[in-house]
Design a protein around this motif. Structure first.
Motif, PDB file in Angstrom:
ATOM      1  N   VAL A 197       0.826  -1.203   0.000  1.00 40.82           N
ATOM      2  CA  VAL A 197       0.000   0.000   0.000  1.00 40.82           C
ATOM      3  C   VAL A 197       0.865   1.260   0.000  1.00 40.82           C
ATOM      4  CG1 VAL A 197      -0.313   0.238   2.509  1.00 40.82           C
ATOM      5  CG2 VAL A 197      -2.130   0.974   0.960  1.00 40.82           C
ATOM      6  N   VAL A 198       2.018   1.217   0.671  1.00 41.47           N
ATOM      7  CA  VAL A 198       2.946   2.350   0.621  1.00 41.47           C
ATOM      8  C   VAL A 198       3.484   2.515  -0.800  1.00 41.47           C
ATOM      9  CG1 VAL A 198       5.225   3.159   1.353  1.00 41.47           C
ATOM     10  CG2 VAL A 198       3.600   2.326   3.049  1.00 41.47           C
ATOM     11  N   GLY A 199       3.769   1.390  -1.461  1.00 43.21           N
ATOM     12  CA  GLY A 199       4.300   1.448  -2.823  1.00 43.21           C
ATOM     13  C   GLY A 199       3.331   2.039  -3.821  1.00 43.21           C
ATOM     14  N   MET A 200       2.037   1.934  -3.574  1.00 38.87           N
ATOM     15  CA  MET A 200       1.055   2.552  -4.462  1.00 38.87           C
ATOM     16  C   MET A 200       1.167   4.070  -4.418  1.00 38.87           C
ATOM     17  SD  MET A 200      -0.280  -0.058  -5.771  1.00 38.87           S
ATOM     18  CE  MET A 200      -0.474  -1.812  -5.431  1.00 38.87           C
ATOM     19  N   GLU A 201       1.474   4.589  -3.240  1.00 36.26           N
ATOM     20  CA  GLU A 201       1.543   6.030  -3.032  1.00 36.26           C
ATOM     21  C   GLU A 201       2.950   6.589  -3.207  1.00 36.26           C
ATOM     22  OE1 GLU A 201      -0.737   9.567  -1.699  1.00 36.26           O
ATOM     23  OE2 GLU A 201      -1.192   7.614  -2.565  1.00 36.26           O
ATOM     24  N   HIS A 202       3.966   5.799  -2.816  1.00 35.93           N
ATOM     25  CA  HIS A 202       5.355   6.288  -2.833  1.00 35.93           C
ATOM     26  C   HIS A 202       6.292   5.234  -3.440  1.00 35.93           C
ATOM     27  CE1 HIS A 202       4.274   9.775  -0.397  1.00 35.93           C
ATOM     28  NE2 HIS A 202       3.638   8.965   0.429  1.00 35.93           N
ATOM     29  N   PRO A 203       6.194   4.990  -4.739  1.00 37.07           N
ATOM     30  CA  PRO A 203       7.062   3.983  -5.377  1.00 37.07           C
ATOM     31  C   PRO A 203       8.542   4.317  -5.287  1.00 37.07           C
ATOM     32  CG  PRO A 203       5.927   5.308  -7.031  1.00 37.07           C
ATOM     33  CD  PRO A 203       5.289   5.634  -5.706  1.00 37.07           C
ATOM     34  N   GLU A 204       8.848   5.589  -5.046  1.00 33.99           N
ATOM     35  CA  GLU A 204      10.250   5.998  -4.977  1.00 33.99           C
ATOM     36  C   GLU A 204      10.977   5.407  -3.774  1.00 33.99           C
ATOM     37  OE1 GLU A 204       7.923   9.267  -2.773  1.00 33.99           O
ATOM     38  OE2 GLU A 204       7.638   7.907  -4.481  1.00 33.99           O
ATOM     39  N   LEU A 205      10.244   4.856  -2.825  1.00 39.02           N
ATOM     40  CA  LEU A 205      10.878   4.253  -1.653  1.00 39.02           C
ATOM     41  C   LEU A 205      11.388   2.839  -1.918  1.00 39.02           C
ATOM     42  CD1 LEU A 205       8.407   5.359   1.183  1.00 39.02           C
ATOM     43  CD2 LEU A 205      10.747   6.169   0.835  1.00 39.02           C
ATOM     44  N   PHE A 206      11.120   2.302  -3.119  1.00 42.39           N
ATOM     45  CA  PHE A 206      11.417   0.901  -3.385  1.00 42.39           C
ATOM     46  C   PHE A 206      12.301   0.712  -4.618  1.00 42.39           C
ATOM     47  CE2 PHE A 206       7.435   1.211  -1.125  1.00 42.39           C
ATOM     48  CZ  PHE A 206       7.595   0.268  -0.112  1.00 42.39           C
ATOM     49  N   HIS A 207      13.236  -0.213  -4.469  1.00 43.65           N
ATOM     50  CA  HIS A 207      13.984  -0.748  -5.604  1.00 43.65           C
ATOM     51  C   HIS A 207      13.333  -2.075  -5.955  1.00 43.65           C
ATOM     52  CE1 HIS A 207      17.037  -2.326  -8.220  1.00 43.65           C
ATOM     53  NE2 HIS A 207      17.372  -3.268  -7.355  1.00 43.65           N
ATOM     54  N   VAL A 208      12.732  -2.178  -7.140  1.00 38.64           N
ATOM     55  CA  VAL A 208      11.997  -3.379  -7.526  1.00 38.64           C
ATOM     56  C   VAL A 208      12.977  -4.430  -8.044  1.00 38.64           C
ATOM     57  CG1 VAL A 208      10.197  -4.342  -8.981  1.00 38.64           C
ATOM     58  CG2 VAL A 208       9.937  -2.036  -8.038  1.00 38.64           C
ATOM     59  N   LEU A 209      13.049  -5.547  -7.339  1.00 39.52           N
ATOM     60  CA  LEU A 209      13.904  -6.653  -7.750  1.00 39.52           C
ATOM     61  C   LEU A 209      13.282  -7.383  -8.930  1.00 39.52           C
ATOM     62  CD1 LEU A 209      14.752  -8.204  -4.251  1.00 39.52           C
ATOM     63  CD2 LEU A 209      16.243  -6.763  -5.652  1.00 39.52           C
ATOM     64  N   ASP A 210      14.130  -7.908  -9.792  1.00 41.52           N
ATOM     65  CA  ASP A 210      13.650  -8.723 -10.899  1.00 41.52           C
ATOM     66  C   ASP A 210      12.939  -9.959 -10.349  1.00 41.52           C
ATOM     67  OD1 ASP A 210      13.967  -9.140 -13.991  1.00 41.52           O
ATOM     68  OD2 ASP A 210      14.395 -11.083 -13.079  1.00 41.52           O
ATOM     69  N   CYS A 211      11.942 -10.441 -11.083  1.00 37.65           N
ATOM     70  CA  CYS A 211      11.165 -11.592 -10.617  1.00 37.65           C
ATOM     71  C   CYS A 211      12.021 -12.832 -10.390  1.00 37.65           C
ATOM     72  CB  CYS A 211      10.046 -11.909 -11.614  1.00 37.65           C
ATOM     73  SG  CYS A 211      10.612 -12.423 -13.254  1.00 37.65           S
ATOM     74  N   THR A 212      13.173 -12.906 -11.059  1.00 36.73           N
ATOM     75  CA  THR A 212      14.036 -14.082 -10.902  1.00 36.73           C
ATOM     76  C   THR A 212      14.677 -14.153  -9.525  1.00 36.73           C
ATOM     77  OG1 THR A 212      15.901 -12.890 -11.898  1.00 36.73           O
ATOM     78  CG2 THR A 212      14.517 -14.210 -13.376  1.00 36.73           C
ATOM     79  N   TRP A 213      14.638 -13.049  -8.773  1.00 33.25           N
ATOM     80  CA  TRP A 213      15.155 -13.054  -7.401  1.00 33.25           C
ATOM     81  C   TRP A 213      14.108 -13.548  -6.409  1.00 33.25           C
ATOM     82  CZ3 TRP A 213      19.888 -13.420  -6.348  1.00 33.25           C
ATOM     83  CH2 TRP A 213      20.875 -12.712  -7.048  1.00 33.25           C
ATOM     84  N   ASN A 214      12.865 -13.677  -6.852  1.00 31.40           N
ATOM     85  CA  ASN A 214      11.802 -14.187  -5.982  1.00 31.40           C
ATOM     86  C   ASN A 214      10.745 -14.815  -6.886  1.00 31.40           C
ATOM     87  OD1 ASN A 214       9.830 -14.720  -4.089  1.00 31.40           O
ATOM     88  ND2 ASN A 214       9.580 -12.603  -3.411  1.00 31.40           N
ATOM     89  N   ARG A 215      11.130 -15.955  -7.479  1.00 31.04           N
ATOM     90  CA  ARG A 215      10.254 -16.621  -8.434  1.00 31.04           C
ATOM     91  C   ARG A 215       9.207 -17.426  -7.646  1.00 31.04           C
ATOM     92  NH1 ARG A 215       6.371 -17.748 -11.395  1.00 31.04           N
ATOM     93  NH2 ARG A 215       6.770 -18.421 -13.533  1.00 31.04           N
ATOM     94  N   GLN A 216       8.082 -16.769  -7.367  1.00 27.55           N
ATOM     95  CA  GLN A 216       7.025 -17.387  -6.581  1.00 27.55           C
ATOM     96  C   GLN A 216       6.320 -18.471  -7.395  1.00 27.55           C
ATOM     97  OE1 GLN A 216       4.993 -13.587  -5.728  1.00 27.55           O
ATOM     98  NE2 GLN A 216       7.100 -12.914  -6.019  1.00 27.55           N
ATOM     99  N   LEU A 217       5.981 -19.558  -6.731  1.00 26.42           N
ATOM    100  CA  LEU A 217       5.432 -20.730  -7.405  1.00 26.42           C
ATOM    101  C   LEU A 217       3.960 -20.981  -7.097  1.00 26.42           C
ATOM    102  CD1 LEU A 217       8.483 -23.110  -6.834  1.00 26.42           C
ATOM    103  CD2 LEU A 217       7.922 -21.852  -8.920  1.00 26.42           C
TER     104      LEU A 217
END
Length: 244
Positions: free
Chosen positions: A187-207
């Protein structure tokens, strides 16, 4: 010295220093009681539920309880399988843009398409809850990079931990979650995306594919798609992880 080696034999000596410290979750929770209490109100399904446990909210204020000499932390779930050197993940800290405090991968199911249903209905043009690359699918906290120094220095992040700011944010997005810290980051990321470095999906390949069978089969693949060599598998919702 191994048998057969002379004292003058050229050898490479490597010294690894490892320190393991155990923390009492109860003690840590007491230190962060106002923060954890507010988080549990908005981001759990109630007392006694799995994500209602205080341990699922400590990451949001880890910078307040860790010693100042600890500047960066990698936080990992237990249901992971690593396919590359963890040092490569640590190097992602170097890719943080200015102002970012946390590195985290996107959620790979339409869970937040579902959770933000009311906000999406009232705002039909929103990207909130839509799949990547153009949408905002939310985050998954199974693999996180916490830049504690940046968290300590960010006045914006500190303000968002206050109960009043948190209340305002959840009301704006009509949000009531049930997945602990990742709900807060989402919910914070919806309002303030600048606070996050988005990792590539390969670093957290959810199954996990739970939402494919529970009403979102028509859009599921848009969230679940992940191209590239997987570096960390995440067997969330008790999903088997592929063998080597």
């Amino acid at each position: 010295m191994r048998r057969g080696a002379s004292a003058s034999s050229p050898r490479l000596s490597l010294l690894f220093l490892l320190q393991v410290i155990f923390h009492d979750v109860g003690v840590l929770t007491d230190k962060l009681f106002p923060v954890v209490e507010a988080m549990q109100k908005h981001f759990s399904a109630g007392s006694g539920t799995y994500y209602g446990d205080s341990i699922f909210f400590l990451s949001v204020a880890m910078h307040q309880i860790m010693p100042k000499e600890i500047s960066r932390i990698i936080q990992l779930d237990l249901d992971l399988k690593h396919k590359t050197n963890i040092r490569e993940l640590f190097e992602e800290f170097d890719n943080f843009p200015p102002g970012a405090v946390i590195g985290i991968a996107r959620e790979m199911q339409p869970v937040y398409r579902h959770t933000f249903w009311q906000f999406r209905r009232e705002n039909p043009q929103t990207r909130v809850g839509d799949p990547p690359p153009d949408g905002l699918p939310g985050f998954n906290s199974g693999v996180m990079l916490l830049n504690l120094d940046a968290m300590r220095q960010s006045a914006l992040y500190q303000r968002l931990l206050e109960p009043v700011a948190l209340q305002q944010l959840t009301e704006k997005y009509r949000f009531q979650g049930h997945l602990g810290d990742q709900d807060f980051f989402t919910v914070v990321g919806m309002e303030h995306p600048e606070l996050f470095h988005v990792l590539d999906c390969t670093w957290n390949r959810q199954l996990c594919t739970w939402w494919r069978e529970h009403g979102y089969g028509d859009v599921f693949d848009a969230y679940f798609r992940c191209e590239g060599h997987v570096r960390i598998f995440h067997g969330n919702c008790n999903t088997p992880i592929p063998e080597d």
